[in-house]
Design a protein around this motif. Structure first.
Motif, PDB file in Angstrom:
ATOM      1  N   GLY A 119     -29.450  21.927 -72.809  1.00  0.00           N
ATOM      2  CA  GLY A 119     -28.263  21.278 -72.588  1.00  0.00           C
ATOM      3  C   GLY A 119     -28.135  20.630 -71.333  1.00  0.00           C
ATOM      4  O   GLY A 119     -27.392  19.676 -71.113  1.00  0.00           O
ATOM      5  N   THR A 120     -29.001  20.772 -70.408  1.00  0.00           N
ATOM      6  CA  THR A 120     -28.872  19.978 -69.105  1.00  0.00           C
ATOM      7  C   THR A 120     -30.385  19.331 -68.848  1.00  0.00           C
ATOM      8  O   THR A 120     -31.175  19.792 -68.042  1.00  0.00           O
ATOM      9  CB  THR A 120     -28.599  21.144 -68.093  1.00  0.00           C
ATOM     10  OG1 THR A 120     -29.767  22.359 -67.821  1.00  0.00           O
ATOM     11  CG2 THR A 120     -27.535  21.681 -67.863  1.00  0.00           C
ATOM     12  N   ASP A 121     -30.527  18.542 -69.798  1.00  0.00           N
ATOM     13  CA  ASP A 121     -31.794  17.902 -70.244  1.00  0.00           C
ATOM     14  C   ASP A 121     -32.795  17.552 -68.978  1.00  0.00           C
ATOM     15  O   ASP A 121     -33.913  17.913 -69.052  1.00  0.00           O
ATOM     16  CB  ASP A 121     -31.584  16.706 -70.766  1.00  0.00           C
ATOM     17  CG  ASP A 121     -30.775  16.923 -72.215  1.00  0.00           C
ATOM     18  OD1 ASP A 121     -30.027  17.680 -72.080  1.00  0.00           O
ATOM     19  OD2 ASP A 121     -30.916  15.817 -72.872  1.00  0.00           O
ATOM     20  N   ASN A 122     -32.339  16.814 -67.838  1.00  0.00           N
ATOM     21  CA  ASN A 122     -33.174  16.651 -66.952  1.00  0.00           C
ATOM     22  C   ASN A 122     -32.859  17.260 -65.408  1.00  0.00           C
ATOM     23  O   ASN A 122     -33.184  16.818 -64.708  1.00  0.00           O
ATOM     24  CB  ASN A 122     -33.368  15.178 -66.573  1.00  0.00           C
ATOM     25  CG  ASN A 122     -32.147  14.267 -66.176  1.00  0.00           C
ATOM     26  OD1 ASN A 122     -30.916  14.892 -66.290  1.00  0.00           O
ATOM     27  ND2 ASN A 122     -32.189  13.405 -65.303  1.00  0.00           N
ATOM     28  N   SER A 123     -32.382  18.507 -65.491  1.00  0.00           N
ATOM     29  CA  SER A 123     -32.215  19.165 -64.149  1.00  0.00           C
ATOM     30  C   SER A 123     -33.394  19.601 -63.723  1.00  0.00           C
ATOM     31  O   SER A 123     -34.490  19.689 -64.100  1.00  0.00           O
ATOM     32  CB  SER A 123     -31.523  20.434 -64.859  1.00  0.00           C
ATOM     33  OG  SER A 123     -31.416  21.407 -63.570  1.00  0.00           O
ATOM     34  N   PRO A 124     -33.319  19.379 -62.402  1.00  0.00           N
ATOM     35  CA  PRO A 124     -34.589  19.847 -61.283  1.00  0.00           C
ATOM     36  C   PRO A 124     -35.264  21.022 -61.861  1.00  0.00           C
ATOM     37  O   PRO A 124     -36.245  21.326 -61.489  1.00  0.00           O
ATOM     38  CB  PRO A 124     -34.083  19.632 -59.852  1.00  0.00           C
ATOM     39  CG  PRO A 124     -32.671  19.773 -60.000  1.00  0.00           C
ATOM     40  CD  PRO A 124     -32.315  19.037 -61.273  1.00  0.00           C
TER      41      PRO A 124
ATOM     42  N   ASP B 180     -30.186   4.666 -76.193  1.00  0.00           N
ATOM     43  CA  ASP B 180     -29.463   5.334 -75.424  1.00  0.00           C
ATOM     44  C   ASP B 180     -29.361   4.280 -74.342  1.00  0.00           C
ATOM     45  O   ASP B 180     -27.910   4.205 -73.442  1.00  0.00           O
ATOM     46  CB  ASP B 180     -29.780   6.647 -74.750  1.00  0.00           C
ATOM     47  CG  ASP B 180     -31.184   6.613 -74.040  1.00  0.00           C
ATOM     48  OD1 ASP B 180     -32.037   5.911 -74.544  1.00  0.00           O
ATOM     49  OD2 ASP B 180     -31.324   7.194 -73.065  1.00  0.00           O
ATOM     50  N   LEU B 181     -30.120   3.449 -73.904  1.00  0.00           N
ATOM     51  CA  LEU B 181     -29.779   2.367 -72.802  1.00  0.00           C
ATOM     52  C   LEU B 181     -28.951   1.335 -73.110  1.00  0.00           C
ATOM     53  O   LEU B 181     -28.779   0.485 -72.260  1.00  0.00           O
ATOM     54  CB  LEU B 181     -31.268   1.996 -72.500  1.00  0.00           C
ATOM     55  CG  LEU B 181     -32.234   2.955 -71.909  1.00  0.00           C
ATOM     56  CD1 LEU B 181     -33.736   2.479 -71.420  1.00  0.00           C
ATOM     57  CD2 LEU B 181     -31.683   3.846 -70.603  1.00  0.00           C
TER      58      LEU B 181
ATOM     59  N   ARG C 284     -30.042   7.575 -66.722  1.00  0.00           N
ATOM     60  CA  ARG C 284     -30.467   8.346 -68.076  1.00  0.00           C
ATOM     61  C   ARG C 284     -31.901   8.774 -67.419  1.00  0.00           C
ATOM     62  O   ARG C 284     -32.528   8.135 -66.477  1.00  0.00           O
ATOM     63  CB  ARG C 284     -30.610   7.423 -68.951  1.00  0.00           C
ATOM     64  CG  ARG C 284     -29.378   6.903 -69.704  1.00  0.00           C
ATOM     65  CD  ARG C 284     -28.527   7.967 -70.253  1.00  0.00           C
ATOM     66  NE  ARG C 284     -29.347   8.397 -71.564  1.00  0.00           N
ATOM     67  CZ  ARG C 284     -28.983   9.215 -72.350  1.00  0.00           C
ATOM     68  NH1 ARG C 284     -27.762  10.073 -72.063  1.00  0.00           N
ATOM     69  NH2 ARG C 284     -29.459   9.944 -73.044  1.00  0.00           N
ATOM     70  N   PRO C 285     -32.871   9.440 -68.153  1.00  0.00           N
ATOM     71  CA  PRO C 285     -33.839   9.824 -67.664  1.00  0.00           C
ATOM     72  C   PRO C 285     -34.790   8.739 -68.060  1.00  0.00           C
ATOM     73  O   PRO C 285     -34.598   7.866 -68.963  1.00  0.00           O
ATOM     74  CB  PRO C 285     -34.419  11.129 -68.699  1.00  0.00           C
ATOM     75  CG  PRO C 285     -33.010  11.699 -68.986  1.00  0.00           C
ATOM     76  CD  PRO C 285     -32.061  10.675 -68.967  1.00  0.00           C
TER      77      PRO C 285
ATOM     78  N   LEU D 162     -27.619  10.245 -61.791  1.00  0.00           N
ATOM     79  CA  LEU D 162     -28.775  10.233 -62.795  1.00  0.00           C
ATOM     80  C   LEU D 162     -28.397  11.798 -63.672  1.00  0.00           C
ATOM     81  O   LEU D 162     -28.781  12.711 -63.125  1.00  0.00           O
ATOM     82  CB  LEU D 162     -29.976  10.327 -62.132  1.00  0.00           C
ATOM     83  CG  LEU D 162     -31.167  10.580 -63.080  1.00  0.00           C
ATOM     84  CD1 LEU D 162     -31.226   9.762 -64.254  1.00  0.00           C
ATOM     85  CD2 LEU D 162     -32.442  10.642 -62.319  1.00  0.00           C
ATOM     86  N   TYR D 163     -27.735  11.544 -64.692  1.00  0.00           N
ATOM     87  CA  TYR D 163     -27.500  12.797 -65.757  1.00  0.00           C
ATOM     88  C   TYR D 163     -27.392  13.835 -64.975  1.00  0.00           C
ATOM     89  O   TYR D 163     -26.496  14.011 -64.393  1.00  0.00           O
ATOM     90  CB  TYR D 163     -28.928  12.408 -66.838  1.00  0.00           C
ATOM     91  CG  TYR D 163     -28.626  12.884 -68.061  1.00  0.00           C
ATOM     92  CD1 TYR D 163     -27.506  12.079 -68.752  1.00  0.00           C
ATOM     93  CD2 TYR D 163     -29.320  13.497 -69.001  1.00  0.00           C
ATOM     94  CE1 TYR D 163     -27.285  12.371 -70.167  1.00  0.00           C
ATOM     95  CE2 TYR D 163     -29.245  13.632 -70.197  1.00  0.00           C
ATOM     96  CZ  TYR D 163     -27.958  13.209 -70.856  1.00  0.00           C
ATOM     97  OH  TYR D 163     -27.637  13.255 -72.168  1.00  0.00           O
ATOM     98  N   TRP D 164     -28.300  14.917 -65.438  1.00  0.00           N
ATOM     99  CA  TRP D 164     -28.119  16.522 -64.894  1.00  0.00           C
ATOM    100  C   TRP D 164     -28.318  16.363 -63.427  1.00  0.00           C
ATOM    101  O   TRP D 164     -28.610  17.577 -63.070  1.00  0.00           O
ATOM    102  CB  TRP D 164     -28.576  17.287 -65.910  1.00  0.00           C
ATOM    103  CG  TRP D 164     -27.769  17.539 -67.164  1.00  0.00           C
ATOM    104  CD1 TRP D 164     -27.669  16.907 -68.238  1.00  0.00           C
ATOM    105  CD2 TRP D 164     -26.449  18.139 -67.409  1.00  0.00           C
ATOM    106  NE1 TRP D 164     -26.759  17.240 -69.098  1.00  0.00           N
ATOM    107  CE2 TRP D 164     -25.968  17.907 -68.719  1.00  0.00           C
ATOM    108  CE3 TRP D 164     -25.694  19.050 -66.397  1.00  0.00           C
ATOM    109  CZ2 TRP D 164     -24.825  18.535 -69.061  1.00  0.00           C
ATOM    110  CZ3 TRP D 164     -24.676  19.833 -67.054  1.00  0.00           C
ATOM    111  CH2 TRP D 164     -24.164  19.200 -68.104  1.00  0.00           C
ATOM    112  N   ARG D 165     -28.749  15.523 -62.744  1.00  0.00           N
ATOM    113  CA  ARG D 165     -29.223  15.583 -61.502  1.00  0.00           C
ATOM    114  C   ARG D 165     -28.168  15.558 -60.390  1.00  0.00           C
ATOM    115  O   ARG D 165     -28.632  15.371 -59.070  1.00  0.00           O
ATOM    116  CB  ARG D 165     -30.521  14.689 -61.048  1.00  0.00           C
ATOM    117  CG  ARG D 165     -31.722  14.913 -62.151  1.00  0.00           C
ATOM    118  CD  ARG D 165     -32.830  14.212 -61.883  1.00  0.00           C
ATOM    119  NE  ARG D 165     -33.555  14.725 -60.919  1.00  0.00           N
ATOM    120  CZ  ARG D 165     -34.673  15.482 -61.008  1.00  0.00           C
ATOM    121  NH1 ARG D 165     -34.845  16.052 -62.334  1.00  0.00           N
ATOM    122  NH2 ARG D 165     -35.439  16.198 -60.138  1.00  0.00           N
TER     123      ARG D 165
END
Length: 427
Positions: free
Chosen positions: A161-166, A187-188, A196-197, A347-350
């Motif tokens: 659910g937190t796709d691009n988390s570190p 998505d873009l 986005r990633p 940036l998304y989940w970061r």
């Protein structure tokens, strides 16, 4: 918040949910996300329980109708007529659903939905219908998905659910940035590239998805990614306790087993995911056995389990939540700590603040009696209307991602209409 503003915001949130309702389920957003997503539908049901409890029940029943024979609840149930609008679609998976899963908030949601309208729930036989399906879902997570320490592993960043988390960076570095599938990025069209990633990330995402698909979505085949997530496992524990409540309401004898399962999960989270230096919980790489030392909102979510955590850890989590990395450094709760090297406010989940994680922490701190911290978290929902963005800049509140996002609207509705002070309310 002024009463007139609250009423206007609640009405606006309800309109988003009405617009995104298909007649059987709610899409996360009409453009970017045209299918049914697993934990999105759970959060949507939480909001709808206040004004449309029948729709909330239907949302969950529709999702569970797509459950696999092994018990998994799929990440996505596709509207195959919209396969060109999101990638990867049903054609990629060779199935009407994704083979992946998402965090198991569903039993918790089902109990909240039942408690909001117990008469309607009983009239429809809601608990009797969903309880055995949700129990099978948990059996799948405790069984085929169990990793080395006994907690369920996620096989892909999309499952967290937190796709691009570190938290997933080191594991992804082992995955070749190569894919056989032509990668489309619809998505873009709905969000900037800085939100986005990137392409290299997507090549790795597709490589993992191809490997999992080609293995028949079998969980005993290593594909290069197997992570234990503190958010995923924490909501599983809460959902086990919800199943215990359901079992009691149905006069089913399984309640004690669900309580025992929750206790095992909490004990194992405490033993294997705690990072004393960071003062929060972290991810565990099931392949290497190493903890991933990155401070993210995922690691605060075990605050939901405060009563079962080791002595002093709930207090440490509160210190982290209110400290400079999170609420102490700005008005909204970032997904990655502000002082983490990977932090990026766009940036998304970061870095961006997400409404669902703010909601999870509101429930946690209310249950502990910290009304001041809950009020800080609830400020996030003051800025949701009228755009209801997917996520926001944690310092400025500027909207990011797509707009008219269903779970943002649903959880705003819940924030406005609910003052529940327990994680799991009594019926």
């Amino acid at each position: 918040m002024h009463k007139d503003f609250e009423e206007d915001a609640a009405d606006a949130a309800a309109r988003v949910l009405d617009t995104n309702w298909t007649g059987r389920y709610t899409v996360p957003a009409t453009g970017l996300y045209p299918h049914q997503w697993s934990w999105d539908s759970a959060f949507v049901a939480i909001g709808n329980r206040h004004r449309a409890p029948g729709r909330a029940r239907a949302e969950l029943v529709t999702l569970l109708d797509a459950q696999w024979s092994d018990g998994r609840v799929p990440q996505i149930v596709y509207d195959v007529g919209r396969d060109d609008d999101y990638a990867p679609g049903a054609e990629f998976w060779r199935s009407a659903t994704s083979g992946l899963v998402q965090p198991p908030v569903h039993a918790w949601t089902a109990w909240l939905v039942h408690c909001a309208d117990p008469a309607g729930s009983v009239r429809e036989g809601f608990l009797a219908r969903v309880y055995p399906l949700l129990a099978r879902w948990h059996d799948y997570l405790h069984g085929p998905r169990a990793g080395a320490v006994g907690l369920p592993v996620t096989k892909h960043p999309w499952e967290t659910g937190t796709d691009n988390s570190p938290l997933w960076d080191a594991a992804l570095e082992r995955v070749p940035p190569e894919a056989r599938t032509a990668i489309r990025r619809p998505d873009l069209r709905h969000a900037g590239t800085g939100e986005r990633p990137g392409s290299r990330d997507y090549r790795r995402y597709y490589h993992l998805a191809e490997a999992y698909r080609d293995a028949g979505c079998a969980d005993d085949v290593p594909i290069g990614f197997a992570m234990v997530c503190p958010l995923f496992t924490s909501v599983l524990a809460v959902s086990e306790l919800a199943l215990a409540r359901m079992a009691a309401a149905l006069s089913d004898g399984g309640g004690a087993a669900h309580e025992a399962a929750a206790a095992r999960v909490i004990t194992t989270i405490d033993e294997h995911l705690w990072d004393d230096e960071l003062g929060l919980y972290v991810a565990l790489d099931d392949t290497t056995g190493e903890r991933v030392r990155s401070a993210t909102v995922n690691g605060l979510v075990p605050l939901l389990l405060a009563d079962g955590l080791r002595k002093g850890r709930a207090e440490r989590l509160l210190e982290a939540l209110t400290g400079p990395g999170f609420l102490g450094g700005g008005p909204y709760l970032p997904s990655t700590a502000r002082d983490d090297p990977a932090f990026d406010p766009a940036l998304y989940w970061r870095g961006p603040a997400w409404f669902n994680t703010s909601w999870l922490l509101v429930r946690a701190v209310r249950a502990l009696g910290h009304v001041d911290v809950a009020a800080r978290l609830l400020e996030h929902f003051d800025i949701a209307a009228p755009d209801f963005p997917e996520y926001v800049d944690p310092s400025t509140g500027a909207g990011r991602g797509t707009r008219q996002f269903s779970w943002t609207a649903a959880l705003t509705l819940d924030a406005l209409l609910s003052d529940e002070s327990d994680v799991l309310p009594e019926q």
